[in-house]
Motif scaffolding. Structure first.
Motif, PDB file in Angstrom:
ATOM      1  N   THR A   7       0.802  -1.140  -0.030  1.00  0.00           N
ATOM      2  CA  THR A   7       0.130   0.146   0.145  1.00  0.00           C
ATOM      3  C   THR A   7       1.038   1.275   0.001  1.00  0.00           C
ATOM      4  O   THR A   7       2.002   1.127   0.319  1.00  0.00           O
ATOM      5  CB  THR A   7      -1.135   0.128   1.230  1.00  0.00           C
ATOM      6  OG1 THR A   7      -0.248   0.345   2.203  1.00  0.00           O
ATOM      7  CG2 THR A   7      -1.591  -1.178   1.282  1.00  0.00           C
ATOM      8  N   ASN A   8       0.193   2.421  -0.162  1.00  0.00           N
ATOM      9  CA  ASN A   8       0.884   3.425  -0.114  1.00  0.00           C
ATOM     10  C   ASN A   8       0.904   4.373   1.194  1.00  0.00           C
ATOM     11  O   ASN A   8       1.264   5.582   1.330  1.00  0.00           O
ATOM     12  CB  ASN A   8       0.550   4.742  -1.340  1.00  0.00           C
ATOM     13  CG  ASN A   8      -0.842   4.862  -1.129  1.00  0.00           C
ATOM     14  OD1 ASN A   8      -1.644   4.503  -0.163  1.00  0.00           O
ATOM     15  ND2 ASN A   8      -1.415   5.974  -1.745  1.00  0.00           N
ATOM     16  N   TYR A   9       0.461   3.685   2.533  1.00  0.00           N
ATOM     17  CA  TYR A   9       0.444   4.109   3.709  1.00  0.00           C
ATOM     18  C   TYR A   9       1.142   3.513   4.805  1.00  0.00           C
ATOM     19  O   TYR A   9       0.976   3.955   5.949  1.00  0.00           O
ATOM     20  CB  TYR A   9      -1.258   4.238   3.768  1.00  0.00           C
ATOM     21  CG  TYR A   9      -2.014   3.268   3.980  1.00  0.00           C
ATOM     22  CD1 TYR A   9      -2.238   2.365   4.910  1.00  0.00           C
ATOM     23  CD2 TYR A   9      -2.812   2.873   2.756  1.00  0.00           C
ATOM     24  CE1 TYR A   9      -2.841   1.242   4.875  1.00  0.00           C
ATOM     25  CE2 TYR A   9      -3.764   1.892   2.619  1.00  0.00           C
ATOM     26  CZ  TYR A   9      -3.551   1.031   3.610  1.00  0.00           C
ATOM     27  OH  TYR A   9      -4.528  -0.111   3.777  1.00  0.00           O
TER      28      TYR A   9
ATOM     29  N   GLN B 184       9.053   2.597   1.447  1.00  0.00           N
ATOM     30  CA  GLN B 184       8.408   3.373   0.415  1.00  0.00           C
ATOM     31  C   GLN B 184       9.535   4.309  -0.398  1.00  0.00           C
ATOM     32  O   GLN B 184      10.341   4.671   0.318  1.00  0.00           O
ATOM     33  CB  GLN B 184       7.373   4.313   1.096  1.00  0.00           C
ATOM     34  CG  GLN B 184       5.933   3.716   1.847  1.00  0.00           C
ATOM     35  CD  GLN B 184       5.076   3.088   0.817  1.00  0.00           C
ATOM     36  OE1 GLN B 184       5.311   3.153  -0.247  1.00  0.00           O
ATOM     37  NE2 GLN B 184       4.136   2.287   1.107  1.00  0.00           N
TER      38      GLN B 184
ATOM     39  N   PHE C 163       3.633   8.636  -1.804  1.00  0.00           N
ATOM     40  CA  PHE C 163       4.227   7.211  -2.077  1.00  0.00           C
ATOM     41  C   PHE C 163       3.498   6.424  -3.083  1.00  0.00           C
ATOM     42  O   PHE C 163       2.443   7.036  -3.213  1.00  0.00           O
ATOM     43  CB  PHE C 163       4.136   6.359  -0.653  1.00  0.00           C
ATOM     44  CG  PHE C 163       4.797   7.230   0.485  1.00  0.00           C
ATOM     45  CD1 PHE C 163       5.911   7.549   0.251  1.00  0.00           C
ATOM     46  CD2 PHE C 163       4.283   7.068   1.852  1.00  0.00           C
ATOM     47  CE1 PHE C 163       6.898   8.018   1.375  1.00  0.00           C
ATOM     48  CE2 PHE C 163       4.701   7.582   2.587  1.00  0.00           C
ATOM     49  CZ  PHE C 163       6.463   8.149   2.436  1.00  0.00           C
ATOM     50  N   ASP C 164       3.970   5.706  -3.837  1.00  0.00           N
ATOM     51  CA  ASP C 164       3.393   4.913  -4.856  1.00  0.00           C
ATOM     52  C   ASP C 164       3.321   3.192  -4.479  1.00  0.00           C
ATOM     53  O   ASP C 164       4.508   2.799  -4.189  1.00  0.00           O
ATOM     54  CB  ASP C 164       4.147   5.039  -6.159  1.00  0.00           C
ATOM     55  CG  ASP C 164       3.583   4.254  -7.388  1.00  0.00           C
ATOM     56  OD1 ASP C 164       2.521   3.287  -7.074  1.00  0.00           O
ATOM     57  OD2 ASP C 164       4.125   4.303  -8.605  1.00  0.00           O
ATOM     58  N   ALA C 165       2.258   2.826  -4.230  1.00  0.00           N
ATOM     59  CA  ALA C 165       1.825   1.426  -3.796  1.00  0.00           C
ATOM     60  C   ALA C 165       2.486   0.517  -4.728  1.00  0.00           C
ATOM     61  O   ALA C 165       3.017  -0.570  -4.079  1.00  0.00           O
ATOM     62  CB  ALA C 165       0.485   1.082  -3.764  1.00  0.00           C
TER      63      ALA C 165
ATOM     64  N   ALA D  14       6.124  -0.028  -3.172  1.00  0.00           N
ATOM     65  CA  ALA D  14       6.091  -0.340  -1.619  1.00  0.00           C
ATOM     66  C   ALA D  14       6.839  -1.824  -1.336  1.00  0.00           C
ATOM     67  O   ALA D  14       6.668  -2.588  -1.975  1.00  0.00           O
ATOM     68  CB  ALA D  14       4.823  -0.285  -1.017  1.00  0.00           C
TER      69      ALA D  14
END
Length: 442
Positions: A244-246, A365, A374-376, A379
């Motif tokens: 994910t991007n988080y 990330q 960020f780009d998932a 990741a």
């Protein structure tokens, strides 16, 4: 007291009989002392006497009202004492409760829990003081009126003569008003004392409540920290289970300006295609100052100042691997180690470029701007541990000692310790003794 005194026979043109006339005798006068009416005088009350009687009645009503006010204030003080007792009882129970609802308790701590208390007794004290001053003024006015009070005696010439208010009546009024003033002063003093005690008790209660809440918050913080406590500050790992991007980790320390570096870490991943970005370092103006990434079906790449070198590493088998990357600005020379073995070298990777200071190190990330965007798809998915960084090129023997767990050498620029790493978005830190866990993988 009224006495019947045989009066002179009053005759009229139409009547031949006689009648009795009632005369008022001043207090203290004897009925038989010959106090009789003079001439044809008829007893009557003057406006000044009526005003005096009305004033006395009003004074009595004022005294009754003040008594009611004092009783009401005593009830209010009792109610306040009762509420304080309940608050103290609640404060004693609070530290024994559970630590849940920390956020709401902090919020309630900021509220005014005394908002439903009755009005401040000081207002009643001020009111009593004003009433007392008013009564004093009225007493002075009465005394002045008494000096000017006209007599009910009518002279033979029909002209009224001035006479002072009887001393007994003035003394009685003075005594009554003096007693009222004494009573008011005593009640005011009692209310002042009770108000002072109430404020002192309220301040002490608030202090005890704040102390109990602070102790509770400290205990909650201690319990939260104990959940993250490890045997040693470096014996933990960061888990990033989803692409994910988080989900990510962040190193709290930044880098100084460097002309060489060595970065080593343990990582474990079985993600496909590509393990993603184990770490990235971005600075203002250059988000790809240092990046280690395996994206899609491409090999692992090292980026320095957005310049790229492909590394002959393979770590996507779901086991723990120790990798080290060295670089120096001199000719842009680099080395790649996996499990203590040097698998590749190269040069001309951003030669003579100094690593810029003051950036952000992100675990898991790749940064498109410093610290974010960020780009998932880039990741990292897996687990990281023992991320250390030095501002020099380590010797091969030092890297071998780190890989086979025979040496402990934390980074002099970025050491791997619990207090230096924070996680976000669902990433977690859990205990890990890497050398023991790696032995099970073998």
């Amino acid at each position: 007291m009224l006495h019947l005194v045989s009066g002179h026979t009053v005759r009229t043109q139409d009547a031949t009989g006689s009648r009795f006339v009632c005369n008022a005798i001043p207090p203290g006068a004897e009925p038989g002392c010959g106090y009789v009416s003079t001439g044809s005088r008829v007893q009557s009350s003057s406006p000044a006497e009526d005003e005096l009687r009305i004033t006395i009645i009003q004074l009595r009503e004022t005294i009754l009202q003040q008594k009611e006010t004092i009783v009401s204030q005593q009830g209010t003080i009792k109610e306040l004492n009762s509420k304080l007792a309940r608050c103290e009882a609640a404060a004693e129970v609070t530290p024994q409760g559970k630590s849940r609802g920390q956020g709401s308790r902090r919020k309630e701590y900021g509220k005014n829990t005394m908002g439903d208390l009755p009005r401040d007794p000081g207002e009643s004290i001020d009111q009593l003081g004003k009433t007392m001053q008013s009564l004093k003024g009225r007493l002075e006015s009465l005394e002045q009126q008494g000096l000017r009070l006209p007599s009910t005696n009518v002279s033979a010439g029909g002209v009224s003569a001035l006479a002072p208010l009887p001393p007994e009546l003035r003394e009685l009024l003075r005594q009554r008003l003096g007693a009222l003033e004494t009573q008011l002063l005593r009640k005011v003093a009692e209310l002042e004392e009770e108000k002072s005690q109430l404020y002192n008790e309220t301040a002490a209660h608030r202090q005890r409540t704040e102390s109990a809440l602070n102790s509770l918050l400290e205990r909650i913080t201690e319990l939260e920290n104990s959940n993250n406590a490890f045997k040693s500050p470096e014996d933990f790992k960061v888990s990033l289970p989803l692409r994910t991007n988080y989900l990510y980790g962040r190193i709290k320390k930044s880098l100084p300006e460097m002309y060489a570096f060595t970065v080593c870490m343990w990582l474990k991943s079985s993600a496909s295609p590509g393990i993603g970005t184990p770490f990235s370092y971005g600075v203002p103006g250059q988000a790809n100052e240092i990046v280690l990434i395996e994206w899609g079906n491409n090999p692992i790449e090292l980026l320095v100042n957005d310049k790229v070198a492909q590394l002959p590493l393979s770590v996507s088998d779901g086991r723990w691997h120790h990798i080290c990357i060295t670089w120096t600005t001199r000719d842009g020379f680099w080395e790649a180690y996996q499990d203590g073995e040097r698998l590749g070298t190269g040069d001309n990777l951003a030669p003579w470029h100094p690593i810029k200071p003051g950036g952000v190190i992100i675990l898991g990330q790749e940064q498109d701007v410093v610290g974010g965007r960020f780009d998932a798809t880039q990741a990292f998915v897996g687990e990281l541990s023992q991320f250390n960084m030095w501002d020099r090129v380590l010797r091969p023997v030092d890297i071998v000692g780190l890989a086979n767990c025979s040496a402990y050498m934390p980074g002099n620029v970025v050491p791997w310790i619990d207090a230096n790493v924070e996680v976000f978005g669902g990433a977690s830190k859990t205990a890990l003794e890497i050398c023991e866990d790696r032995a099970f993988d073998s």
